[in-house]
Design a protein around this motif. Sequence first.
Motif, PDB file in Angstrom:
ATOM      1  N   ASP A  63      -4.064   4.668  11.489  1.00 30.55           N
ATOM      2  CA  ASP A  63      -4.002   4.025  10.198  1.00 30.55           C
ATOM      3  C   ASP A  63      -4.410   2.605  10.469  1.00 30.55           C
ATOM      4  OD1 ASP A  63      -4.244   3.567   7.315  1.00 30.55           O
ATOM      5  OD2 ASP A  63      -2.042   3.162   7.387  1.00 30.55           O
ATOM      6  N   ALA A  64      -5.520   2.055   9.540  1.00 31.50           N
ATOM      7  CA  ALA A  64      -5.661   0.311   9.456  1.00 31.50           C
ATOM      8  C   ALA A  64      -5.629   0.021   8.256  1.00 31.50           C
ATOM      9  CB  ALA A  64      -7.151   0.259  10.184  1.00 31.50           C
ATOM     10  N   GLY A  65      -4.815   0.780   7.465  1.00 34.75           N
ATOM     11  CA  GLY A  65      -4.585   0.190   6.045  1.00 34.75           C
ATOM     12  C   GLY A  65      -5.236   0.988   4.953  1.00 34.75           C
ATOM     13  N   ALA A  66      -5.511   2.096   5.177  1.00 38.05           N
ATOM     14  CA  ALA A  66      -6.357   3.088   4.044  1.00 38.05           C
ATOM     15  C   ALA A  66      -5.495   3.106   2.871  1.00 38.05           C
ATOM     16  CB  ALA A  66      -6.670   4.658   4.527  1.00 38.05           C
ATOM     17  N   LEU A  67      -6.192   3.249   1.876  1.00 36.57           N
ATOM     18  CA  LEU A  67      -5.472   3.521   0.579  1.00 36.57           C
ATOM     19  C   LEU A  67      -4.941   4.518   0.285  1.00 36.57           C
ATOM     20  CD1 LEU A  67      -8.057   1.310  -1.629  1.00 36.57           C
ATOM     21  CD2 LEU A  67      -5.759   0.690  -0.879  1.00 36.57           C
ATOM     22  N   PRO A  68      -4.128   5.055  -0.584  1.00 30.21           N
ATOM     23  CA  PRO A  68      -3.664   6.427  -0.772  1.00 30.21           C
ATOM     24  C   PRO A  68      -4.788   7.574  -1.028  1.00 30.21           C
ATOM     25  CG  PRO A  68      -2.429   4.948  -1.785  1.00 30.21           C
ATOM     26  CD  PRO A  68      -3.655   4.296  -1.365  1.00 30.21           C
ATOM     27  N   PHE A  69      -5.962   7.242  -1.801  1.00 32.54           N
ATOM     28  CA  PHE A  69      -6.611   8.154  -1.897  1.00 32.54           C
ATOM     29  C   PHE A  69      -7.608   8.558  -0.854  1.00 32.54           C
ATOM     30  CE2 PHE A  69      -9.874   4.788  -2.611  1.00 32.54           C
ATOM     31  CZ  PHE A  69     -11.077   5.586  -2.085  1.00 32.54           C
ATOM     32  N   VAL A  70      -7.889   7.794   0.124  1.00 36.54           N
ATOM     33  CA  VAL A  70      -8.442   8.188   1.331  1.00 36.54           C
ATOM     34  C   VAL A  70      -7.653   8.865   2.306  1.00 36.54           C
ATOM     35  CG1 VAL A  70      -9.557   7.110   3.362  1.00 36.54           C
ATOM     36  CG2 VAL A  70      -9.653   6.082   1.478  1.00 36.54           C
ATOM     37  N   ILE A  71      -6.179   8.609   2.386  1.00 41.13           N
ATOM     38  CA  ILE A  71      -5.371   9.420   3.115  1.00 41.13           C
ATOM     39  C   ILE A  71      -5.353  10.713   2.801  1.00 41.13           C
ATOM     40  CG2 ILE A  71      -2.981   9.780   3.886  1.00 41.13           C
ATOM     41  CD1 ILE A  71      -2.712   6.647   4.076  1.00 41.13           C
ATOM     42  N   GLN A  72      -5.063  10.854   1.376  1.00 42.19           N
ATOM     43  CA  GLN A  72      -4.916  12.115   0.659  1.00 42.19           C
ATOM     44  C   GLN A  72      -6.353  13.079   1.098  1.00 42.19           C
ATOM     45  OE1 GLN A  72      -4.414  10.609  -3.192  1.00 42.19           O
ATOM     46  NE2 GLN A  72      -2.398  11.761  -3.336  1.00 42.19           N
ATOM     47  N   ARG A 110     -29.661   0.378  -7.718  1.00 38.50           N
ATOM     48  CA  ARG A 110     -28.624   1.526  -7.382  1.00 38.50           C
ATOM     49  C   ARG A 110     -28.275   1.270  -5.889  1.00 38.50           C
ATOM     50  NH1 ARG A 110     -31.683   6.069  -6.907  1.00 38.50           N
ATOM     51  NH2 ARG A 110     -33.495   4.776  -6.213  1.00 38.50           N
ATOM     52  N   LEU A 111     -27.051   1.012  -5.578  1.00 36.34           N
ATOM     53  CA  LEU A 111     -26.677   0.755  -4.356  1.00 36.34           C
ATOM     54  C   LEU A 111     -26.136   1.798  -3.537  1.00 36.34           C
ATOM     55  CD1 LEU A 111     -25.828  -1.117  -2.146  1.00 36.34           C
ATOM     56  CD2 LEU A 111     -23.870  -1.628  -3.336  1.00 36.34           C
ATOM     57  N   TYR A 112     -26.817   2.435  -2.425  1.00 35.80           N
ATOM     58  CA  TYR A 112     -26.577   3.504  -1.882  1.00 35.80           C
ATOM     59  C   TYR A 112     -25.118   3.309  -0.869  1.00 35.80           C
ATOM     60  CZ  TYR A 112     -30.734   6.431  -2.546  1.00 35.80           C
ATOM     61  OH  TYR A 112     -31.245   7.138  -3.248  1.00 35.80           O
ATOM     62  N   LEU A 113     -24.126   4.072  -0.931  1.00 39.08           N
ATOM     63  CA  LEU A 113     -22.934   3.912  -0.132  1.00 39.08           C
ATOM     64  C   LEU A 113     -22.594   5.280   0.604  1.00 39.08           C
ATOM     65  CD1 LEU A 113     -20.677   2.314  -3.016  1.00 39.08           C
ATOM     66  CD2 LEU A 113     -21.883   1.173  -1.144  1.00 39.08           C
ATOM     67  N   PRO A 114     -22.355   5.287   2.124  1.00 38.71           N
ATOM     68  CA  PRO A 114     -22.334   6.606   2.506  1.00 38.71           C
ATOM     69  C   PRO A 114     -20.829   7.182   1.920  1.00 38.71           C
ATOM     70  CG  PRO A 114     -22.505   4.938   4.012  1.00 38.71           C
ATOM     71  CD  PRO A 114     -22.342   4.071   2.708  1.00 38.71           C
ATOM     72  N   GLY A 115     -20.978   8.457   1.603  1.00 35.25           N
ATOM     73  CA  GLY A 115     -19.777   9.171   1.176  1.00 35.25           C
ATOM     74  C   GLY A 115     -18.675   9.190   2.078  1.00 35.25           C
ATOM     75  N   ASN A 116     -18.584   9.072   3.440  1.00 36.71           N
ATOM     76  CA  ASN A 116     -17.736   9.223   4.193  1.00 36.71           C
ATOM     77  C   ASN A 116     -17.086   7.982   4.660  1.00 36.71           C
ATOM     78  OD1 ASN A 116     -20.087   8.668   5.664  1.00 36.71           O
ATOM     79  ND2 ASN A 116     -19.171   9.516   7.756  1.00 36.71           N
ATOM     80  N   GLU A 117     -17.355   6.676   4.083  1.00 32.55           N
ATOM     81  CA  GLU A 117     -17.041   5.227   4.503  1.00 32.55           C
ATOM     82  C   GLU A 117     -16.509   4.705   3.212  1.00 32.55           C
ATOM     83  OE1 GLU A 117     -17.013   4.017   7.154  1.00 32.55           O
ATOM     84  OE2 GLU A 117     -18.461   5.062   8.542  1.00 32.55           O
ATOM     85  N   PRO A 118     -15.254   5.109   2.746  1.00 30.31           N
ATOM     86  CA  PRO A 118     -14.510   4.343   1.675  1.00 30.31           C
ATOM     87  C   PRO A 118     -14.653   2.940   1.663  1.00 30.31           C
ATOM     88  CG  PRO A 118     -13.093   5.803   3.005  1.00 30.31           C
ATOM     89  CD  PRO A 118     -14.479   6.124   3.458  1.00 30.31           C
ATOM     90  N   LYS A 119     -14.509   2.380   3.094  1.00 28.23           N
ATOM     91  CA  LYS A 119     -14.257   0.988   2.871  1.00 28.23           C
ATOM     92  C   LYS A 119     -15.489   0.090   2.021  1.00 28.23           C
ATOM     93  CE  LYS A 119     -16.621   0.614   7.299  1.00 28.23           C
ATOM     94  NZ  LYS A 119     -16.454   0.447   8.933  1.00 28.23           N
ATOM     95  N   PHE A 120     -16.664   0.847   2.177  1.00 24.57           N
ATOM     96  CA  PHE A 120     -17.874   0.188   1.399  1.00 24.57           C
ATOM     97  C   PHE A 120     -17.892   0.460  -0.329  1.00 24.57           C
ATOM     98  CE2 PHE A 120     -20.079   1.264   5.571  1.00 24.57           C
ATOM     99  CZ  PHE A 120     -20.040  -0.161   6.043  1.00 24.57           C
ATOM    100  N   MET A 121     -17.013   1.369  -0.581  1.00 30.40           N
ATOM    101  CA  MET A 121     -16.814   1.760  -2.020  1.00 30.40           C
ATOM    102  C   MET A 121     -15.813   0.714  -2.568  1.00 30.40           C
ATOM    103  SD  MET A 121     -16.132   6.004  -1.919  1.00 30.40           S
ATOM    104  CE  MET A 121     -17.224   6.819  -0.355  1.00 30.40           C
ATOM    105  N   LEU A 122     -14.966   0.375  -1.981  1.00 33.27           N
ATOM    106  CA  LEU A 122     -13.722  -0.476  -2.697  1.00 33.27           C
ATOM    107  C   LEU A 122     -14.343  -1.617  -3.480  1.00 33.27           C
ATOM    108  CD1 LEU A 122     -11.015   0.126   0.001  1.00 33.27           C
ATOM    109  CD2 LEU A 122     -11.345   1.506  -1.958  1.00 33.27           C
TER     110      LEU A 122
END
Length: 366
Positions: A39-48, A87-99
């Motif tokens: 873990d590098a500090g992932a938010l709860p929704f990511v860990i879940q 419309r900004l594309y964000l990879p669905g498996n990279e939550p760090k870009f979503m935040l």
Amino acid sequence: IVTELRSRVESLYGDSSRRLVADTLAALGVQHARVEMDDAGALPFVIQARIEAAVRRAGADVGLGVLPEWAPNTREPTRRDRFRRSRLYLPGNEPKFMLNAGLHRPDGVILDLEDSVAPTVKDEARLLVRNALRAVDFRGAERMVRINQGDLGLDDLNVVAAQNVHVVLIPKVEDPEQVRAVDERLDQILASTGAEFSKPLLMPIIESARGALRAFEIATASPNICALTIGLEDYTADIGAQRTTEGRESFWARCQVVNAARAAGVQPIDTVYSDVADVEGLRAAVLEARGLGFEGKGCIHPRQIRVIHEAFAPGPDEVEKARRIVAAFEEAQARGLAAVALGSKMIDPPVVRRAQRTVQLAEARE
């Protein structure tokens, strides 16, 4: 439950991370497990989401899974006629870009489950996107999801459709039946879940010669379509051409998309500009797209958003003329007149509508 945690932030969040792991596994019906987590500090929704993906891969039936609570500003609706300049594309498996995506003020964010996600992690990406739709405030950006092709895309909908998705992007559409299949699956999902949100709008993507030839049929395949867009990387590969900056090889297809969209009464949206470092090239591409009749453009980096908005914004003279037309129209309406005149010239209804849109664009920029 035994959790082996390796974390750079263990002194701050180690105990809470272990509790989250235990609570998530319990909610999924798992009583015995050994969990190794870096873990590098992932938010709860990511860990879940990552834990749920691991449990599902182990073959467990976990039903709907573990859904995060709705965060503020995640339940707002969209509007069919809203601006979709960027419309900004964000990879669905990279939550760090979503935040922080909403901080850049795109008109929409696209949580991508298709080309930007490797086949081996698409199952996890679905859950991350589902959770992000509930947990991330995109600050007013329209919430879009690009699903996969065919049956895989319909499976994507089973996971994300009820999470207040505003627009579903349908890739590589060549046949109106592809759109109708998505439309019907959305009806089934929303009926079975009793979802409280409106049915997502649809945006088919034209990415082949066959798709371009049937663009109008595709654009009218469902009343839920809000826009039609084009993807030129796949299109140029399909016709056997190299994609160039000048774009002669795709000029016909882009015009086809614009005309099909306008004839169908939906928004025409242009492809992405792939050279992130070339700001002036992007500006020129947006001005060209605007000249062809497009209303928006995809982007793959936040730095492109401001340039796109500036290039789609009308100039001062254009805005002034539009305001005069709108004022003349409103005056005629107030006086009960059917005809609208500006000086000695009669103004047709399409001109009034375009002027109103120009004023709205100017105000959006302000």
